[in-house]
Motif scaffolding. Structure first.
Motif, mmCIF file in Angstrom:
data_model
loop_
_atom_site.group_PDB
_atom_site.id
_atom_site.type_symbol
_atom_site.label_atom_id
_atom_site.label_comp_id
_atom_site.label_asym_id
_atom_site.label_seq_id
_atom_site.Cartn_x
_atom_site.Cartn_y
_atom_site.Cartn_z
ATOM 1 N N TYR A 278 13.983 19.242 20.492
ATOM 2 C CA TYR A 278 14.422 19.449 21.880
ATOM 3 C C TYR A 278 14.275 18.191 22.721
ATOM 4 O O TYR A 278 14.955 18.023 23.742
ATOM 5 C CB TYR A 278 13.616 20.593 22.522
ATOM 6 N N ARG B 178 21.202 27.837 21.606
ATOM 7 C CA ARG B 178 21.715 27.993 20.237
ATOM 8 C C ARG B 178 20.576 28.260 19.265
ATOM 9 O O ARG B 178 20.692 29.106 18.371
ATOM 10 C CB ARG B 178 22.484 26.735 19.808
ATOM 11 N N LEU C 128 15.323 17.431 28.561
ATOM 12 C CA LEU C 128 14.908 18.824 28.370
ATOM 13 C C LEU C 128 13.389 18.913 28.268
ATOM 14 O O LEU C 128 12.776 18.384 27.336
ATOM 15 C CB LEU C 128 15.561 19.383 27.106
ATOM 16 N N SER D 283 20.033 24.872 28.954
ATOM 17 C CA SER D 283 20.149 24.022 27.775
ATOM 18 C C SER D 283 20.926 24.750 26.691
ATOM 19 O O SER D 283 20.451 25.759 26.154
ATOM 20 C CB SER D 283 18.763 23.639 27.237
ATOM 21 N N GLU D 284 22.102 24.240 26.367
ATOM 22 C CA GLU D 284 22.916 24.840 25.325
ATOM 23 C C GLU D 284 22.232 24.727 23.969
ATOM 24 O O GLU D 284 22.264 25.660 23.157
ATOM 25 C CB GLU D 284 24.289 24.168 25.276
ATOM 26 N N ALA D 285 21.574 23.597 23.717
ATOM 27 C CA ALA D 285 20.919 23.393 22.427
ATOM 28 C C ALA D 285 19.778 24.387 22.221
ATOM 29 O O ALA D 285 19.637 24.976 21.148
ATOM 30 C CB ALA D 285 20.393 21.958 22.338
ATOM 31 N N ALA D 286 18.954 24.578 23.256
ATOM 32 C CA ALA D 286 17.838 25.519 23.143
ATOM 33 C C ALA D 286 18.346 26.943 22.987
ATOM 34 O O ALA D 286 17.771 27.750 22.247
ATOM 35 C CB ALA D 286 16.927 25.404 24.364
ATOM 36 N N ASN E 294 15.286 15.358 22.256
ATOM 37 C CA ASN E 294 16.514 14.558 22.256
ATOM 38 C C ASN E 294 17.658 15.251 22.988
ATOM 39 O O ASN E 294 18.784 14.754 23.005
ATOM 40 C CB ASN E 294 16.942 14.265 20.814
ATOM 41 N N GLU E 295 17.380 16.422 23.579
ATOM 42 C CA GLU E 295 18.404 17.204 24.256
ATOM 43 C C GLU E 295 18.268 17.084 25.776
ATOM 44 O O GLU E 295 17.286 16.532 26.278
ATOM 45 C CB GLU E 295 18.318 18.684 23.842
ATOM 46 N N VAL E 296 19.251 17.614 26.482
ATOM 47 C CA VAL E 296 19.246 17.559 27.939
ATOM 48 C C VAL E 296 19.380 18.963 28.513
ATOM 49 O O VAL E 296 19.803 19.898 27.833
ATOM 50 C CB VAL E 296 20.386 16.679 28.490
ATOM 51 N N GLN F 61 21.910 16.315 35.206
ATOM 52 C CA GLN F 61 21.523 16.306 33.799
ATOM 53 C C GLN F 61 20.179 15.603 33.676
ATOM 54 O O GLN F 61 20.023 14.463 34.117
ATOM 55 C CB GLN F 61 22.589 15.601 32.971
ATOM 56 N N ALA G 89 13.032 24.340 27.669
ATOM 57 C CA ALA G 89 13.456 24.623 26.293
ATOM 58 C C ALA G 89 12.980 26.006 25.868
ATOM 59 O O ALA G 89 13.733 26.796 25.283
ATOM 60 C CB ALA G 89 12.909 23.563 25.352
#
Length: 273
Positions: free
Chosen positions: A137, A246, A163, A241-244, A139-141, A160, A168
């Motif tokens: 996480y 997902r 994260l 956070s789209e990455a978190a 490395n994510e925003v 932006q 997260a």
């Protein structure tokens, strides 16, 4: 209360879900447990519609602890409980600080909701802990809507930012809860369709009984609830956070039931930490 033999059968399915490393098998057993709980609920609804003695059974209200005051992230725990409750015909009021909920419904349905929550909340926390420990996480925003003020105008913009761990975690757990709700609702709907199909000539009476049950719970909630306003789930103030999300959705797809073996609704609030 729900029959002990039924709880034993549900427990067996949950242990099978827990004992397999195959994601598809685990999901099959989990959905079978939800379908069994739904089928029992349907049977009771039909009995109440035709048996004068059973008809005296009424919805109840039960307070259920979620966590201790001051613990961060309780809203995502509530979101998980609400998602499970929805799949089991239970209405929910939420304390303003999210430390407890009031569940309204028939006793057996609340029992099922508590049993599912007892297992899944522990899995949700463990999965989010593992996600944070892995460190990806960082490395994510996150995207957050903020209000900017100038001399001439005020405007809302999306910022932006890196994260943070808490953002997260909240996004991960929110997506986990949503996925669990979808899975359990799908299993409930399949069980209801099977029950209606199995009764063929009596399908209309089964559907009427289910509708009567739903109305009974809604009417009871309206009469007993003192809640003000509508609970809106997790706050978006921390950021999105789209990455978190997902990652949380993926964990929700893999979640198993029965990990803690609680089917009596006896689990207390999570400890503050």
């Amino acid at each position: 209360m729900r029959d002990d033999k039924l709880l034993t059968r549900i427990a067996g399915l949950l242990r099978q879900a827990e004992g397999t490393d195959n994601e598809h098998e685990a999901q099959t057993f989990m959905q079978a447990a939800q379908r069994l709980a739904t089928a029992a609920s349907i049977d009771l609804a039909v009995a109440r519609a035709h048996d004068p003695a059973a008809a005296r059974t009424a919805p109840v209200a039960r307070q259920i602890a979620i966590g201790t005051k001051g613990k961060r992230g309780l809203r995502t725990y509530v979101a998980l409980f609400v998602a499970i409750a929805h799949a089991n015909d239970v209405k929910v009021d939420v304390a303003s600080n999210s430390t407890f909920v009031l569940a309204y419904g028939f006793s057996g349905d609340i029992d099922s909701t508590e049993a599912l929550y007892s297992s899944l909340v522990v899995q949700m926390v463990a999965a989010s802990d593992a996600y944070l420990k892995a460190g990806g996480y960082k490395n994510e925003v996150a995207h957050k809507v903020v209000t900017q003020h100038s001399r001439w105008r005020t405007r809302r913009v999306v910022e932006q930012t890196p994260l943070s761990p808490i953002t997260a975690r909240l996004n991960f757990q929110s997506a986990f809860a949503e996925r669990i709700g979808l899975r359990l609702t799908e299993a409930r709907d399949e069980a209801r369709a099977e029950a209606v199909a199995a009764t063929s000539a009596r399908s209309s009476s089964t559907q009427i009984a289910l509708r009567d049950k739903e109305i009974a719970v809604v009417d009871f909630h309206r009469a007993e609830s003192t809640a003000r306003g509508t609970w809106r789930g997790s706050s978006a103030s921390a950021g999105y956070s789209e990455a978190a999300r997902r990652a949380g959705d993926s964990a929700g797809r893999r979640a198993r039931l029965g990990e803690q073996g609680h089917l009596d609704g006896s689990r207390g609030a999570l400890e503050s930490g």
